[in-house]
Design an enzyme around this catalytic site. Structure first.
Site, PDB file in Angstrom:
ATOM      1  N   ASP A  37       0.827  -1.229   0.000  1.00  0.00           N
ATOM      2  CA  ASP A  37       0.000   0.000   0.000  1.00  0.00           C
ATOM      3  C   ASP A  37       0.851   1.265   0.000  1.00  0.00           C
ATOM      4  OD1 ASP A  37       1.066   0.078   2.524  1.00  0.00           O
ATOM      5  OD2 ASP A  37      -0.847  -0.033   3.592  1.00  0.00           O
ATOM      6  N   GLY A  38       2.182   1.109  -0.062  1.00  0.00           N
ATOM      7  CA  GLY A  38       3.058   2.289  -0.144  1.00  0.00           C
ATOM      8  C   GLY A  38       3.638   2.711   1.187  1.00  0.00           C
ATOM      9  N   ARG A  95      15.174  27.346   0.979  1.00  0.00           N
ATOM     10  CA  ARG A  95      14.956  28.505   0.099  1.00  0.00           C
ATOM     11  C   ARG A  95      13.748  29.344   0.497  1.00  0.00           C
ATOM     12  NH1 ARG A  95      16.259  25.881  -5.716  1.00  0.00           N
ATOM     13  NH2 ARG A  95      15.667  23.989  -4.631  1.00  0.00           N
ATOM     14  N   GLN A  96      12.694  28.708   1.024  1.00  0.00           N
ATOM     15  CA  GLN A  96      11.524  29.495   1.449  1.00  0.00           C
ATOM     16  C   GLN A  96      11.764  29.901   2.898  1.00  0.00           C
ATOM     17  OE1 GLN A  96       8.680  30.010  -0.669  1.00  0.00           O
ATOM     18  NE2 GLN A  96       7.850  31.436   0.824  1.00  0.00           N
ATOM     19  N   LYS A 192      20.752  38.577 -11.351  1.00  0.00           N
ATOM     20  CA  LYS A 192      19.659  37.709 -11.806  1.00  0.00           C
ATOM     21  C   LYS A 192      18.329  38.280 -11.359  1.00  0.00           C
ATOM     22  CE  LYS A 192      18.815  33.486  -9.832  1.00  0.00           C
ATOM     23  NZ  LYS A 192      19.119  32.068  -9.582  1.00  0.00           N
ATOM     24  N   ARG A 194      14.563  36.735 -11.129  1.00  0.00           N
ATOM     25  CA  ARG A 194      13.753  35.525 -11.313  1.00  0.00           C
ATOM     26  C   ARG A 194      12.315  35.935 -11.591  1.00  0.00           C
ATOM     27  NH1 ARG A 194      14.065  30.246 -10.995  1.00  0.00           N
ATOM     28  NH2 ARG A 194      16.127  30.058 -10.063  1.00  0.00           N
ATOM     29  N   ASP A 219      27.728  27.657  -8.670  1.00  0.00           N
ATOM     30  CA  ASP A 219      26.482  27.912  -7.943  1.00  0.00           C
ATOM     31  C   ASP A 219      26.286  26.794  -6.939  1.00  0.00           C
ATOM     32  OD1 ASP A 219      24.243  29.315  -7.239  1.00  0.00           O
ATOM     33  OD2 ASP A 219      23.208  29.111  -9.161  1.00  0.00           O
TER      34      ASP A 219
HETATM   35  C1  R5P Z   1      19.394  30.404  -6.138  1.00  0.00           C
HETATM   36  O1  R5P Z   1      18.968  30.849  -5.133  1.00  0.00           O
HETATM   37  C2  R5P Z   1      20.329  29.239  -6.203  1.00  0.00           C
HETATM   38  O2  R5P Z   1      21.600  29.596  -5.780  1.00  0.00           O
HETATM   39  C3  R5P Z   1      20.368  28.710  -7.621  1.00  0.00           C
HETATM   40  O3  R5P Z   1      20.859  29.720  -8.468  1.00  0.00           O
HETATM   41  C4  R5P Z   1      19.019  28.284  -8.081  1.00  0.00           C
HETATM   42  O4  R5P Z   1      18.431  27.443  -7.124  1.00  0.00           O
HETATM   43  C5  R5P Z   1      19.124  27.569  -9.402  1.00  0.00           C
HETATM   44  O5  R5P Z   1      17.867  27.185  -9.791  1.00  0.00           O
HETATM   45  P1  R5P Z   1      17.552  26.827 -11.305  1.00  0.00           P
HETATM   46  O6  R5P Z   1      18.515  25.776 -11.747  1.00  0.00           O
HETATM   47  O7  R5P Z   1      16.123  26.307 -11.250  1.00  0.00           O
HETATM   48  O8  R5P Z   1      17.636  28.081 -12.105  1.00  0.00           O
END
Ligand code: R5P
Length: 295
Positions: A37-38, A95-96, A192, A194, A219
């Site tokens: 069942d997982g 990140r959040q 950058k 986003r 990165d």
């Molecule tokens: C940003 O905050 C991180 O350092 C990366 O640049 C980011 O998570 C990269 O995400 P993606 O590959 O989706 O552009």
């Protein structure tokens, strides 16, 4: 001295085998499977009484691993382990770290509380800290961050001729600066914006003084690959060749690698997350952290 026990969770076997090359660590055995069942089944297959156990679990993605981690950590304690630590080469949910829009869950805080209720200590590599300056601002348990910059910088210094280290955005400056220092190379940082999960725009400052150098994008995280792709495009507009890109945590989504390969971008990553691009092993860094006072 009795070696510490290293218990790798599913998906972490390759890094575990590199880690136990250090004779202060001994591999612990466990069985992990799913019922039809997982639901998850966990069994510890060795004697852990009075031992320190380091669970090796890269939290990529955290959702897939968290419950199994909680089950095995609890079982280890029930079975008498003296201490149950987590070695999470990649630590998710960082990140959040703020409520950017009304009503959003600040998942960094919630996840830190959950993880802190499961293990005694935590060690990780290059956590994505931005609005929280240190892990201890977020985690109530002792939490140690190990920097990969010396390793990554040395790799770049050995592998790339005349490297120019480039961070794709302001957040990456902390890594780019350190990596460049260890590579003995100059560095530059791009800007950058986003616009969405898979939509980023990148602009470069004046880079004319670096003409003729080999661009090396660094990165901490590669996910959709759009940051790397946009940065490479911007570098091309400034007259540079396709860059090599060095990523600490290779979280790449399925469509990322074909996109990057088509753009002629070579990727090298550390093995904090098992991925075909892994070329730089953090095993030595983690073994050192575990043997130097991470009790
Ligand atoms: C940003 O905050 C991180 O350092 C990366 O640049 C980011 O998570 C990269 O995400 P993606 O590959 O989706 O552009």
């Amino acid at each position: 001295m009795t070696p510490r026990l290293l218990l790798p969770m599913p998906g972490n076997a390759a890094l575990a085998s590199r880690l136990v090359e250090n004779d202060t660590l001994e591999l612990a055995a466990a069985t992990f499977r799913h019922f039809p069942d997982g639901e998850r089944y966990v069994r510890v297959d060795c004697d852990v009484a009075h031992r320190t156990v380091d669970i090796l679990c890269s939290l990529a993605p955290a959702d897939r691993h968290f419950l199994t981690l909680a089950f095995v950590a609890d079982a280890l304690r029930d079975l008498g382990a003296a201490r149950v630590n987590l070695v999470a080469p990649y630590l998710g949910y960082l990140r959040q770290d703020a409520r950017f829009q009304p009503g959003e869950a600040v998942t960094s805080r919630t996840f830190a509380r959950l993880l802190g209720s499961v293990v005694d200590r935590l060690v990780t590599i290059d956590p994505h800290l931005h609005r929280f300056a240190t892990l201890s601002d977020l985690y109530a348990i002792p939490a140690q961050a190990v920097a990969s910059a010396p390793l990554v910088g040395a790799w770049i210094g050995q592998e790339i001729k005349a490297p120019l280290v480039i961070g794709p955005d302001a957040e990456s400056e902390q890594w780019a600066r350190e990596v460049a220092r260890f590579a003995g190379a100059p560095y530059a940082v791009l800007s950058k914006q986003r616009l969405g999960d898979r939509d980023v725009q990148i602009t470069a400052p004046d880079l004319t003084r670096y003409a003729g150098m080999t661009p090396v994008l660094v990165d901490d995280i590669g996910s959709s690959g759009r940051t790397i792709l946009a940065a490479a495009g911007e570098l091309r507009r400034h007259g540079f060749a396709a860059p090599t890109c060095v990523i600490v945590h290779a979280l790449f989504t399925d469509d990322a690698m074909p996109l990057l390969a088509n753009a002629g971008i070579r990727i090298a990553s550390t093995d904090t997350v098992a991925h075909p691009t892994n070329q730089i092993s953090v095993a030595g860094l983690l073994a050192d952290a575990l043997t130097a006072g991470f009790e």
